[in-house]
Design a protein around this motif. Structure first.
Motif, PDB file in Angstrom:
ATOM      1  N   THR A  26     -13.309  33.385  11.887  1.00 25.50           N
ATOM      2  CA  THR A  26     -13.741  32.263  12.719  1.00 25.50           C
ATOM      3  C   THR A  26     -14.663  31.330  11.948  1.00 25.50           C
ATOM      4  O   THR A  26     -15.288  31.724  10.951  1.00 25.50           O
ATOM      5  CB  THR A  26     -14.490  32.770  13.973  1.00 25.50           C
ATOM      6  N   GLU A  28     -17.403  30.187  13.158  1.00 23.82           N
ATOM      7  CA  GLU A  28     -18.772  30.568  13.489  1.00 23.82           C
ATOM      8  C   GLU A  28     -19.227  31.851  12.815  1.00 23.82           C
ATOM      9  O   GLU A  28     -20.407  31.997  12.513  1.00 23.82           O
ATOM     10  CB  GLU A  28     -18.927  30.755  15.010  1.00 23.82           C
ATOM     11  N   GLY A  29     -18.312  32.800  12.614  1.00 28.23           N
ATOM     12  CA  GLY A  29     -18.741  34.111  12.165  1.00 28.23           C
ATOM     13  C   GLY A  29     -18.035  34.699  10.970  1.00 28.23           C
ATOM     14  O   GLY A  29     -18.253  35.864  10.649  1.00 28.23           O
ATOM     15  N   ALA A  32     -14.580  38.585  11.695  1.00 27.50           N
ATOM     16  CA  ALA A  32     -15.095  39.117  12.963  1.00 27.50           C
ATOM     17  C   ALA A  32     -15.664  40.509  12.751  1.00 27.50           C
ATOM     18  O   ALA A  32     -15.045  41.352  12.106  1.00 27.50           O
ATOM     19  CB  ALA A  32     -13.974  39.152  14.003  1.00 27.50           C
ATOM     20  N   PHE A  35     -21.654  41.018   9.943  1.00 25.52           N
ATOM     21  CA  PHE A  35     -22.898  40.328  10.271  1.00 25.52           C
ATOM     22  C   PHE A  35     -23.187  39.151   9.355  1.00 25.52           C
ATOM     23  O   PHE A  35     -23.739  38.145   9.772  1.00 25.52           O
ATOM     24  CB  PHE A  35     -24.084  41.308  10.246  1.00 25.52           C
ATOM     25  N   ALA A  38     -21.989  35.196  10.152  1.00 23.31           N
ATOM     26  CA  ALA A  38     -22.537  34.297  11.174  1.00 23.31           C
ATOM     27  C   ALA A  38     -23.357  33.188  10.522  1.00 23.31           C
ATOM     28  O   ALA A  38     -24.174  33.440   9.649  1.00 23.31           O
ATOM     29  CB  ALA A  38     -23.403  35.084  12.154  1.00 23.31           C
ATOM     30  N   LYS A  40     -25.604  31.214  11.877  1.00 25.37           N
ATOM     31  CA  LYS A  40     -26.986  31.156  12.361  1.00 25.37           C
ATOM     32  C   LYS A  40     -27.526  29.725  12.414  1.00 25.37           C
ATOM     33  O   LYS A  40     -28.644  29.455  12.009  1.00 25.37           O
ATOM     34  CB  LYS A  40     -27.879  32.054  11.509  1.00 25.37           C
ATOM     35  N   GLN A  47     -20.219  33.005   4.007  1.00 30.16           N
ATOM     36  CA  GLN A  47     -19.536  33.481   5.208  1.00 30.16           C
ATOM     37  C   GLN A  47     -18.526  34.575   4.909  1.00 30.16           C
ATOM     38  O   GLN A  47     -18.428  35.549   5.635  1.00 30.16           O
ATOM     39  CB  GLN A  47     -18.805  32.320   5.882  1.00 30.16           C
TER      40      GLN A  47
END
Length: 150
Positions: A26, A28-29, A32, A35, A38, A40, A47
């Motif tokens: 994704t 955003e993250g 999947a 950690f 993300a 942030k 990423q």
């Protein structure tokens, strides 16, 4: 053109790496369940991390060791493709996912805890891999094609 030979993630800092066969990627993250992907709230150059299988094998041969690639703590193991060593280069995985190389993935001191000399063995010629940002999301799986987009 190469192939994705492995996918790994970890849920929190210093957590063990989990290898998986498929992953959602994704904006955003990143991967999947990983950690580090993300963002942030700000652009995050790390990423998704990628490493060439041949580079890991060369480091292991140099040290006379056999340690699983996931212990390098990168997300994607790539086989059959020389990863670009240039920020801004784009990588297409499968039909949908696009990553942009941001920087070299410098090996950290955790590599020395795995094997003495491993950090140094991963230093030359971007052998430790690349850090990338997600440009286009999608699903990836072990065996998917990966190629450099121009």
């Amino acid at each position: 053109m190469g192939r994705i030979a492995g996918i790994a993630r970890h849920q929190f800092p210093k957590a063990p790496m989990e290898t998986i066969d498929r992953a959602r990627v994704t904006l955003e993250g990143g991967i999947a369940g990983d950690f580090r992907g993300a963002m942030k709230g700000k652009p995050h150059k790390r990423q998704v991390t990628l490493m060439e299988a041949g580079d890991w094998e060369a480091a292991m041969a140099e040290l006379g060791r056999s340690i699983g690639w996931e212990q390098r703590r990168v997300n994607l193991l790539v086989d059959g493709l020389d990863l670009p060593q240039m920020p801004g280069a784009r990588l297409r995985i499968g039909a949908d996912v696009m990553l942009e190389v941001r920087c070299e993935c410098d090996p950290c001191s955790r590599m020395e805890a795995l094997a003495q000399g491993l950090k140094a063995a991963l230093m030359p010629d971007w052998r430790g891999g690349v850090c990338a940002m997600v440009i286009a999301p999608g699903e990836i799986a072990v065996g998917d094609e990966i190629r450099i987009e121009t």
